[in-house]
Design a protein around this motif. Structure first.
Motif, PDB file in Angstrom:
ATOM      1  N   LEU A 126       5.334   2.241  -1.386  1.00 30.05           N
ATOM      2  CA  LEU A 126       4.871   1.803  -0.077  1.00 30.05           C
ATOM      3  C   LEU A 126       5.580   2.564   1.037  1.00 30.05           C
ATOM      4  CD1 LEU A 126       4.652  -2.029  -0.792  1.00 30.05           C
ATOM      5  CD2 LEU A 126       2.728  -0.508  -0.301  1.00 30.05           C
ATOM      6  N   GLU A 127       6.870   2.769   0.865  1.00 30.09           N
ATOM      7  CA  GLU A 127       7.637   3.484   1.882  1.00 30.09           C
ATOM      8  C   GLU A 127       7.203   4.939   1.995  1.00 30.09           C
ATOM      9  OE1 GLU A 127      11.955   5.309   1.570  1.00 30.09           O
ATOM     10  OE2 GLU A 127      12.081   3.138   1.924  1.00 30.09           O
ATOM     11  N   MET A 151      -1.442   2.480  -1.738  1.00 33.72           N
ATOM     12  CA  MET A 151      -0.642   1.391  -1.158  1.00 33.72           C
ATOM     13  C   MET A 151      -1.215   0.026  -1.526  1.00 33.72           C
ATOM     14  SD  MET A 151       0.248   2.998   2.611  1.00 33.72           S
ATOM     15  CE  MET A 151       1.172   1.535   3.110  1.00 33.72           C
ATOM     16  N   GLY A 152      -2.543  -0.075  -1.539  1.00 35.56           N
ATOM     17  CA  GLY A 152      -3.154  -1.340  -1.941  1.00 35.56           C
ATOM     18  C   GLY A 152      -2.767  -1.728  -3.357  1.00 35.56           C
ATOM     19  N   GLN A 153      -2.763  -0.737  -4.256  1.00 31.37           N
ATOM     20  CA  GLN A 153      -2.368  -1.026  -5.637  1.00 31.37           C
ATOM     21  C   GLN A 153      -0.892  -1.406  -5.714  1.00 31.37           C
ATOM     22  OE1 GLN A 153      -4.103   1.600  -8.794  1.00 31.37           O
ATOM     23  NE2 GLN A 153      -4.991   2.687  -7.040  1.00 31.37           N
ATOM     24  N   ALA A 154      -0.048  -0.732  -4.929  1.00 24.60           N
ATOM     25  CA  ALA A 154       1.376  -1.051  -4.928  1.00 24.60           C
ATOM     26  C   ALA A 154       1.620  -2.466  -4.416  1.00 24.60           C
ATOM     27  CB  ALA A 154       2.140  -0.033  -4.081  1.00 24.60           C
ATOM     28  N   LEU A 210      -6.893  -3.100   1.785  1.00 25.87           N
ATOM     29  CA  LEU A 210      -6.842  -1.664   1.548  1.00 25.87           C
ATOM     30  C   LEU A 210      -7.717  -1.207   0.380  1.00 25.87           C
ATOM     31  CD1 LEU A 210      -2.980  -1.172   1.961  1.00 25.87           C
ATOM     32  CD2 LEU A 210      -4.744  -0.326   3.525  1.00 25.87           C
ATOM     33  N   LEU A 211      -7.995  -2.096  -0.549  1.00 25.46           N
ATOM     34  CA  LEU A 211      -8.713  -1.733  -1.773  1.00 25.46           C
ATOM     35  C   LEU A 211     -10.210  -1.988  -1.643  1.00 25.46           C
ATOM     36  CD1 LEU A 211      -6.190  -3.234  -4.367  1.00 25.46           C
ATOM     37  CD2 LEU A 211      -6.528  -0.807  -3.827  1.00 25.46           C
TER      38      LEU A 211
END
Length: 551
Positions: A126-127, A151-154, A210-211
């Motif tokens: 994410l970072e 990021m959505g998956q994370a 996000l996904l």
């Protein structure tokens, strides 16, 4: 330097999985400074994401030295009423009597380290993804969309890891940074479970934002997170929060119950999921079926199969050639089959009196779930089992074998492939969320909302679909309906990691778990203790309240 340890761990993970992962996971790690040179391309990002999935799978499937994966031990083994763990010297059978303190059990299943490795990897993703220069992603048609998807998956993986943590231990440390050893480095204590669940909710909502609903790459379907995965996790989160925020009360938080229904409705209307025809029953558990919402890849098509799958403890010679023909360490309890797969009782005969915990003779035609009365028992006897087995039920016929033996076994997962004559691997994905689970949760929600008839309709729908003859009467009580709901979950989701938590949420544990008294439940005694090793170098760590003085 704090990222170097994470990078080395990621490299170790990726070196193991890079030769055996699906196409989308095959990304070579760079042998360079993690922060400086690693995040230079879409392949680097995909490698990081592959590492997060690999770490999640390792956390879920890890266990004691006999490879009994924690996901199934926590979710299915602990109640003790679904299957029996036989003694072989490691003490694992102790968890089925409610004693989580045996040395090997507390050292392995009481240790949350692997979940936090997963979380730290997600924090790093994410970072770095959020700050990545999009000009480095010139191989992507839409770099921003690519990064949003990662990021959505994370966010989802982090939320799932925290969900498993809080269901197991309640209060747990909340880590949102990328330190190599965040808990000990920052001397973190345990955050209240309410804060953890709020973070899970926030992460799920971020993931959903996000996904996308579908997949553009079939290799990624079901085994990577999409919007449906986030909504399925939200449904479970809301029901868990509704029923365990205050264990002193049996009244659910209705706001969360309503939110769970909203999440399921969104999933039903937009997810494109459908039930698998029972003629293709086993396809659901091989994986990537129309029912699948989120699964962990374990297919031998990409050499991702498992030699330590939960099924390895059940399958016998008929499925694994070098196993015993009649013995397996785990076997299905005959009492489970009797309790769960019974059908309409007619005429004189024996029925099970749940109040007295014994068989009773009655002379009244009755249906499972009905309360019957006669002169000897004016207060009534609830008919919960009959002498006739509901052997028309597809789940009875497909999931269980060796039924004539004292120790039946389960063949729900039996897609076996051999890498050598003495090396059998299970090629069944780990099904974490599927559509049937979501549809059944609607019955639970209906019962909390007082819509008993709607709940009965859902339960009977599952029984009719599976050929069961044990249909419920429309006029049963709420308590009877909730008990039948627990039975239905036990039939539909046997060995899928849900059943212990179902009994906690619905307060049906007294009917099924002999070691869990109401007093212990009210004290949070269904949570696990923390492994003593986790207290080293951290004076702020505390033991789970019920287990203080017992470890």
């Amino acid at each position: 330097m704090k990222h170097i340890l994470i990078y080395r761990s990621l490299c170790a993970v990726l070196l193991v999985v890079s030769a055996s992962c699906s196409k989308f996971l095959i990304e070579e790690p760079k042998n360079s400074t993690f922060v400086g040179e690693f995040w230079q391309s879409s392949n680097d990002v995909n490698s990081g994401l592959a590492g997060a999935y690999a770490l999640l799978r390792d956390a879920v499937t890890s266990g004691n030295f006999n490879n009994a994966g924690r996901y199934y031990m926590y979710g299915d083994a602990v109640p003790g009423n679904y299957f029996t763990i036989q003694y072989v010297g490691d003490g694992l059978e102790g968890i089925q009597s409610g004693d989580f303190t045996f040395q090997y059990n507390i050292e392995s299943y009481g240790d949350w380290t692997k979940y936090y490795k997963t979380i730290t990897m997600c924090n790093l993703l994410l970072e770095r993804a959020d700050d990545m220069d999009e000009s480095l992603l010139d191989d992507q048609a839409d770099p921003r969309e690519f990064l949003d998807d990662v990021m959505g998956q994370a966010y989802f993986i982090r939320a799932l890891a925290y969900f498993y943590l809080t269901r197991t231990w309640g209060d747990v440390p909340l880590v949102l940074n990328t330190s190599a050893d965040p808990i000990n480095e920052d001397f973190l204590g345990r955050s209240p479970k309410g804060e953890i669940m709020a973070q899970i909710e926030a992460d799920c909502n971020a993931a959903a934002g996000l996904l996308q609903w579908g997949y553009t790459d079939n290799d990624k379907a079901k085994v990577t997170a999409n919007k449906g995965s986030a909504y399925a996790l939200l449904a479970h989160l809301y029901l868990w929060r509704a029923t365990t925020t205050d264990v002193a009360s049996d009244l659910p938080i209705m706001e969360d119950v309503d939110k769970a229904q909203q999440a399921i409705t969104a999933l039903k209307e937009n997810g494109g999921y459908s039930l698998v025809d029972t003629a293709n029953y086993y396809q659901t558990f091989i994986g990537k079926s129309s029912e699948g919402i989120f699964e962990l890849a374990a297919s031998e098509d990409h050499l991702e199969g498992s030699a330590s799958h939960i099924a390895s403890n059940f399958l016998r010679q008929a499925h694994i050639s070098y196993n015993s023909a009649t013995y397996s360490r785990f076997f299905v309890r005959p009492e489970y089959l009797t309790t769960h797969f019974s059908k309409e009782y007619r005429g004189w005969g024996w029925v099970w009196n749940t109040s007295l915990n014994q068989w009773e003779w009655i002379d009244h035609a009755a249906t499972v779930g009905e309360t019957v009365y006669n002169d000897e028992y004016p207060d009534g006897i609830e008919v919960t089992a009959a002498m006739l087995t509901d052997n028309a039920d597809v789940r009875y016929r497909k999931n269980f074998t060796d039924l004539s033996l004292d120790q039946p076994t389960c063949i729900k997962y039996h897609e076996v492939e051999y890498r050598s004559a003495n090396s059998a691997y299970l090629s069944n994905n780990l099904i974490l969320f599927r559509y049937s689970d979501m549809l059944l949760l609607e019955a639970e929600i209906a019962l909390y909302q007082g819509r008993i008839a709607d709940a009965v309709t859902v339960i009977n729908g599952f029984r009719t679909r599976n050929g069961s003859e044990a249909l419920l009467s429309a006029n049963i009580t709420k308590d009877e309906a909730m008990y039948q709901y627990a039975l239905e979950r036990g039939k539909e989701l046997f060995l899928e990691g849900h059943l212990y938590y179902d009994l906690i949420r619905t307060r049906q544990y007294p009917q099924f778990i002999t070691w869990l008294s109401e007093s212990r439940f009210r004290q949070g005694g269904f949570y696990w203790p923390v492994a003593p090793a986790l207290f080293t170098n951290n004076l702020n760590m505390t033991q789970t309240s019920y287990w203080i003085g017992k470890i």
